[in-house]
Motif scaffolding. Structure first.
Motif, short mmCIF file in Angstrom:
data_model
loop_
_atom_site.label_atom_id
_atom_site.label_comp_id
_atom_site.label_asym_id
_atom_site.label_seq_id
_atom_site.Cartn_x
_atom_site.Cartn_y
_atom_site.Cartn_z
N TYR A 62 3.71 -3.65 -2.44
CA TYR A 62 3.51 -2.30 -2.98
C TYR A 62 2.31 -2.28 -3.93
N ASP A 63 2.19 -3.33 -4.74
CA ASP A 63 1.08 -3.42 -5.70
C ASP A 63 -0.27 -3.43 -4.96
N LEU B 217 -0.98 0.14 -3.51
CA LEU B 217 -1.28 1.16 -4.52
C LEU B 217 -2.60 0.87 -5.23
N LYS B 218 -2.89 -0.42 -5.46
CA LYS B 218 -4.11 -0.78 -6.19
C LYS B 218 -5.36 -0.71 -5.32
N LYS C 270 -5.56 0.21 -1.79
CA LYS C 270 -5.58 1.16 -0.66
C LYS C 270 -6.23 0.57 0.60
N SER D 282 2.72 6.45 1.43
CA SER D 282 1.71 5.67 0.70
C SER D 282 0.37 6.39 0.70
N PRO D 283 -0.55 6.00 -0.20
CA PRO D 283 -1.87 6.66 -0.24
C PRO D 283 -2.70 6.40 1.02
#
Length: 432
Positions: free
Chosen positions: A182-183, A186-187, A189, A219-220
């Motif tokens: 997840y990190d 999110l960090k 992409k 998610s992004p």
């Protein structure tokens, strides 16, 4: 549609189109294993998991008594790592995407993972965010960014305890694997997540399907991200996004699912080896051959380099990558954004491979015919058929073959003391 956390739903997601169009990528294996730089990137496992005598001898000879694998980390300096230079090299190699190891099975992370205390590139070693720096440089060069991530870690006590329980407990997944995935998303992409280290446990242990449902739904990068097939025991070649199936996988015939062939310039290792010899490096011809065969059969070609602990891509690897780029500058039209044709390879030979773009067909021949006549039995010419050779001005003469297909007169090549490059592409317009 929202995707459910089950394979039937996840496997139905269409693969974002950029991946199939891209065709060519560069893989980078880099981590603490680049410090001993011997054997392979599985150094720690061979040395302390298997207690391989050759590895034990190597450490005894070269390092102080009592050396542990963790002692290698401070020497992973990345002193000479210049992400912009890497990005320019990969761009000149003709790559459209790059996949970096963010964490191999050794568990060391190339970014400041909040759940990998003192075993990451910000706390120890380079004291830099390698994942972030390379990502920025690649995006400046308009290259897509993929992140390789190993689900498991050989010697992580949490993982070993879960394994001991027959994977009934999930402490490692909940405290380490998933927080890191997840990190990363999110960090950074990423455009691609190249999962690995999945083979010992089922998807119910890894929580793969819930992660992928989040990735595709919320998610992004939900609309652009592409993933491979290494998400659980038995997932390979069956579930996920595109298929890797196995390292250096080559299907004999056209698969009905998008796939990728990952290969390494060092024939014996993915990580850098200081004792690599020239004979162990793939030559230009083999590289072009692998690329052409892969793309003809609908695959993408992901070619690996292992940088040194200082962050240098050694000159022989640079030379090979640049040779690939030069070949693609001339012949890329037959590779990028191409589709498999109705025939993938001439049945009489494995030296002529086909690709297509719309109505245009490309015949890529790996050996220059002795008499400079190229016989193609698969295309059916018409009176309006036009033949050109990529990288060569003007049209080529052709005639119908006595049997079937066509006979093309290639341009005269000056005799040369050097062996000719490998691989040329004729463009056929107006054939069936």
């Amino acid at each position: 549609p929202r995707y459910r956390p089950d394979w039937a739903s996840l496997d139905a997601r269409p693969l974002p189109a950029w991946f199939d169009r891209a065709k060519v990528g560069v893989f980078v294996h880099w981590g603490v294993f680049s410090v001993p730089a011997w054997g392979s990137e599985w150094f720690w496992w061979h040395w302390q998991g298997q207690r391989d005598a050759a590895y034990e001898r190597f450490v005894r000879r070269r390092f102080p008594p009592g050396t542990t694998y963790a002692d290698f980390a401070p020497h992973f300096t990345a002193y000479d790592f210049q992400p912009r230079q890497w990005a320019q090299l990969f761009q000149r190699a003709g790559a459209r995407y790059v996949v970096l190891t963010t964490k191999h099975h050794e568990g060391y992370t190339n970014w400041g993972s909040p759940v990998s205390w003192n075993w990451n590139s910000v706390d120890i070693g380079p004291h830099r965010d390698l994942v972030g720096e390379l990502g920025e440089a690649l995006r400046e060069s308009n290259l897509r960014y993929g992140l390789y991530h190993s689900l498991m870690e050989w010697f992580n006590p949490l993982y070993l305890a879960d394994k001991e329980s027959g994977f009934k407990t999930q402490n490692f997944v909940l405290k380490k694997t998933m927080p890191e995935l997840y990190d990363l998303v999110l960090k950074y992409k990423p455009d691609l997540i190249w999962s690995d280290g999945d083979w010992e446990a089922p998807d119910s242990y890894w929580n793969s399907t819930s992660f992928l449902a989040w990735l595709y739904n919320d998610s992004p990068v939900k609309d652009t991200v592409v993933v491979n097939d290494r998400w659980c025991q038995g997932c390979s070649c069956r579930h996920g996004g595109f298929y890797n199936c196995a390292d250096k996988y080559r299907p004999g015939t056209l698969p009905d699912h998008k796939w990728e062939m990952c290969s390494s310039l060092d024939k014996h290792s993915w990580g850098y080896r200081s004792n690599m010899s020239l004979a162990e490096v793939m030559d230009e011809m083999s590289m072009i051959e692998e690329l052409v065969q892969t793309v003809s059969l609908g695959g993408n070609y992901l070619l690996n380099v292992g940088p040194t602990k200082e962050g240098v891509i050694v000159p022989i690897f640079q030379e090979r990558l640049l040779a690939l780029g030069r070949w693609l500058e001339t012949n890329g039209e037959a590779i990028y954004e191409s589709q498999p044709w109705r025939v993938q390879v001439e049945n009489t030979t494995d030296t002529v491979w086909y690709t297509s773009r719309g109505p245009v067909v490309y015949a890529i021949f790996l050996l220059w015919p002795r008499d400079s006549f190229l016989h193609l039995s698969s295309p059916i010419p018409s009176p309006g058929t036009r033949v050109t050779l990529l990288g060569f001005a003007g049209t080529l003469k052709w005639q119908k073959s006595p049997g079937k297909g066509m006979l093309i007169t290639l341009p005269y090549m000056l005799p040369s003391p050097l062996p000719p490059q490998s691989g040329w592409a004729v463009k056929l317009e107006g054939v069936k």
